[in-house]
Design an enzyme around this catalytic site. Structure first.
Site, mmCIF file in Angstrom:
data_model
loop_
_atom_site.group_PDB
_atom_site.id
_atom_site.type_symbol
_atom_site.label_atom_id
_atom_site.label_comp_id
_atom_site.label_asym_id
_atom_site.label_seq_id
_atom_site.Cartn_x
_atom_site.Cartn_y
_atom_site.Cartn_z
ATOM 1 N N HIS A 61 0.800 -1.236 0.000
ATOM 2 C CA HIS A 61 0.000 0.000 0.000
ATOM 3 C C HIS A 61 0.830 1.282 0.000
ATOM 4 C CE1 HIS A 61 0.986 -0.131 4.284
ATOM 5 N NE2 HIS A 61 0.650 1.140 4.343
HETATM 6 C C1 UD1 Z 1 -1.931 5.394 6.185
HETATM 7 C C2 UD1 Z 1 -0.610 5.825 6.836
HETATM 8 C C3 UD1 Z 1 0.420 4.718 6.688
HETATM 9 C C4 UD1 Z 1 -0.125 3.401 7.208
HETATM 10 C C5 UD1 Z 1 -1.449 3.098 6.514
HETATM 11 C C6 UD1 Z 1 -2.084 1.836 7.032
HETATM 12 C C7 UD1 Z 1 -0.088 8.236 6.755
HETATM 13 C C8 UD1 Z 1 0.751 9.254 6.114
HETATM 14 N N1 UD1 Z 1 -0.067 7.022 6.191
HETATM 15 O O1 UD1 Z 1 -1.668 5.224 4.797
HETATM 16 O O2 UD1 Z 1 1.564 5.063 7.436
HETATM 17 O O3 UD1 Z 1 0.814 2.385 6.934
HETATM 18 O O4 UD1 Z 1 -2.351 4.180 6.761
HETATM 19 O O5 UD1 Z 1 -3.175 1.449 6.213
HETATM 20 O O6 UD1 Z 1 -0.719 8.505 7.742
HETATM 21 N N2 UD1 Z 1 -9.032 5.077 1.811
HETATM 22 C C9 UD1 Z 1 -10.263 4.471 1.740
HETATM 23 N N3 UD1 Z 1 -10.890 4.137 2.902
HETATM 24 C C10 UD1 Z 1 -10.346 4.357 4.110
HETATM 25 C C11 UD1 Z 1 -9.092 4.980 4.185
HETATM 26 C C12 UD1 Z 1 -8.439 5.331 3.039
HETATM 27 O O7 UD1 Z 1 -10.797 4.236 0.666
HETATM 28 O O8 UD1 Z 1 -10.962 4.000 5.138
HETATM 29 C C13 UD1 Z 1 -8.321 5.410 0.563
HETATM 30 C C14 UD1 Z 1 -8.536 6.829 0.132
HETATM 31 O O9 UD1 Z 1 -8.660 6.819 -1.237
HETATM 32 C C15 UD1 Z 1 -7.225 7.510 0.502
HETATM 33 C C16 UD1 Z 1 -6.220 6.386 0.414
HETATM 34 O O10 UD1 Z 1 -6.935 5.197 0.745
HETATM 35 O O11 UD1 Z 1 -6.939 8.562 -0.322
HETATM 36 C C17 UD1 Z 1 -5.058 6.525 1.345
HETATM 37 O O12 UD1 Z 1 -5.480 6.682 2.696
HETATM 38 P P1 UD1 Z 1 -4.585 7.511 3.766
HETATM 39 O O13 UD1 Z 1 -5.164 7.406 5.122
HETATM 40 O O14 UD1 Z 1 -4.273 8.852 3.236
HETATM 41 O O15 UD1 Z 1 -3.201 6.766 3.747
HETATM 42 P P2 UD1 Z 1 -2.857 5.227 3.739
HETATM 43 O O16 UD1 Z 1 -2.265 4.939 2.405
HETATM 44 O O17 UD1 Z 1 -3.970 4.376 4.233
#
Ligand code: UD1
Length: 358
Positions: A205
């Site tokens: 991821h």
């Molecule tokens: C975040 C953390 C990362 C951790 C990971 C665990 C930061 C900078 N990154 O990354 O360190 O390893 O979580 O999973 O804090 N999205 C959904 N549903 C959700 C959450 C996210 O669809 O419930 C999608 C959205 O499109 C979003 C993308 O995932 O833009 C990324 O989510 P985000 O929380 O920004 O970062 P992660 O890649 O999950």
């Protein structure tokens, strides 16, 4: 300690795992806990399922920030958490790990002169291209109490000039893992039609692996090649799913790669425990595989958890021929027991808080 109020901050999947046991131990000591969920992760499969699995009580407050750019997400958490603290202050804020929710809440509390504690302090990849490294550096530089998971983390903090209030507490992920080990050992994975030790479990991821088309394509090609020998189970993170669709390469995946929805904590550990090996770019999974003695191949150039390489089962890889040979060869590995990865980290943290903070 009944008159002392503690805010526990969680926002993303790994935070839920880290807070589970600490919440219970603090509660038993009589602290008044306010569990704050920032809403960084919000899907049922990225959030609620972890609360259910780990019997974490529903959060007291959800800031509902959702997904956006780093600055917007961090800024929104700060704004909303500040409003909450203006309405009702607490005596200590505890943050976990290295996600945006961690750094946002620690800055907010520090500016309101509320004491802060960081659980999993001192981890460093020395790679500032990763947003998590920026979050770690900023969080450690302003937290009042730094709970380090291992001696390497303590040394990193010393090098940055942190000598007071650094406490070698141990690895809090292992508290949760040890607590649930029996359930994990008996977990029923029969619906997946896989044989123990004859499949590979993979998670992916990180933005540097999935946000660039060429890189993601090379990882898919690499995974396809491995799947000629072993089936591969991949629970797809929403970011990865989005990027596979965006680059139109989802159909490149071979039939022996089993894509599933994001899985709960217990199911994920059950998959890890029964796998032949694990390929990942996660931080926590590097530790969980070491604890469970399962070979782990980490698709990264560096790790903030080097102890999993020196004492554990972890190896950094690129999606290339060398890695392919390593993964397909017989790869039994044995680990040294790691100091303070013993399931008692939450107890040590709470003892410290009772003696040194209040
Ligand atoms: C975040 C953390 C990362 C951790 C990971 C665990 C930061 C900078 N990154 O990354 O360190 O390893 O979580 O999973 O804090 N999205 C959904 N549903 C959700 C959450 C996210 O669809 O419930 C999608 C959205 O499109 C979003 C993308 O995932 O833009 C990324 O989510 P985000 O929380 O920004 O970062 P992660 O890649 O999950």
């Amino acid at each position: 300690m009944q008159n002392k109020k503690i805010d526990l901050i969680v926002g993303a999947r790994p935070n839920f795992v880290k807070c589970a046991v600490l919440y219970d131990v603090l509660k038993k000591k009589g602290f008044t806990i306010r569990l704050i969920h920032t809403g960084q992760h919000y899907d049922e499969k990225m959030s609620d399922i972890f609360f259910k699995d780990l019997s974490i009580p529903k959060e007291d407050v959800n800031l509902n920030v959702g997904s956006s750019s780093h600055a917007v997400q961090t800024g929104m958490i700060m704004q909303k958490y500040e409003e909450l603290l203006y309405k009702e202050r607490c005596d200590l804020v505890i943050v976990f790990g290295d996600v945006n929710s961690t750094v946002a809440c620690v800055i907010t509390a520090a500016k309101l002169h509320i004491e802060t504690a960081h659980v999993e302090a001192g981890l460093r990849s020395y790679d500032r291209n990763m947003p998590e490294e920026i979050n770690r550096l900023a969080t450690d530089s302003i937290s009042n109490y730094l709970f380090a998971p291992d001696r390497g983390a303590v040394d990193n903090l010393k090098k940055e000039g942190h000598t007071e209030n650094v406490f070698l507490a141990g690895n809090i992920m292992i508290d949760t893992l040890k607590k649930h080990i029996e359930i994990i050992e008996n977990y029923n994975l029969s619906e997946y039609n896989i044989t123990n030790k004859k499949y590979i479990y993979m998670t992916l991821h990180r933005p540097f692996n999935v946000d660039n088309k060429d890189r993601l394509k090379s990882i898919i090609d690499f995974t396809n090649r491995i799947s000629e020998d072993y089936p591969i189970i991949i629970p797809l993170h929403p970011r990865t799913e989005k990027m596979l669709e965006h680059f139109d390469i989802k159909s490149n995946l071979s039939n022996n790669i089993i894509l599933i929805q994001p899985v709960s904590y217990l199911k994920s550990i059950a998959f890890i425990k029964n796998a032949r090996s694990v390929i990942t770019d996660s931080g926590g999974i590097q530790e969980e595989t070491t604890y469970l003695n399962i070979p782990c191949y980490t698709l990264r150039k560096n790790t903030e958890r080097p102890i999993t390489i020196t004492n554990g089962t972890n190896m950094l890889i690129e999606p290339d021929k060398n890695a392919l040979e390593a993964i397909l060869s017989d790869n039994e590995k044995t680990c040294d027991a790691i100091e303070l990865w013993d399931g008692k980290t939450s107890d040590r943290i709470v003892d410290f808080i009772c003696k040194e903070v209040f």
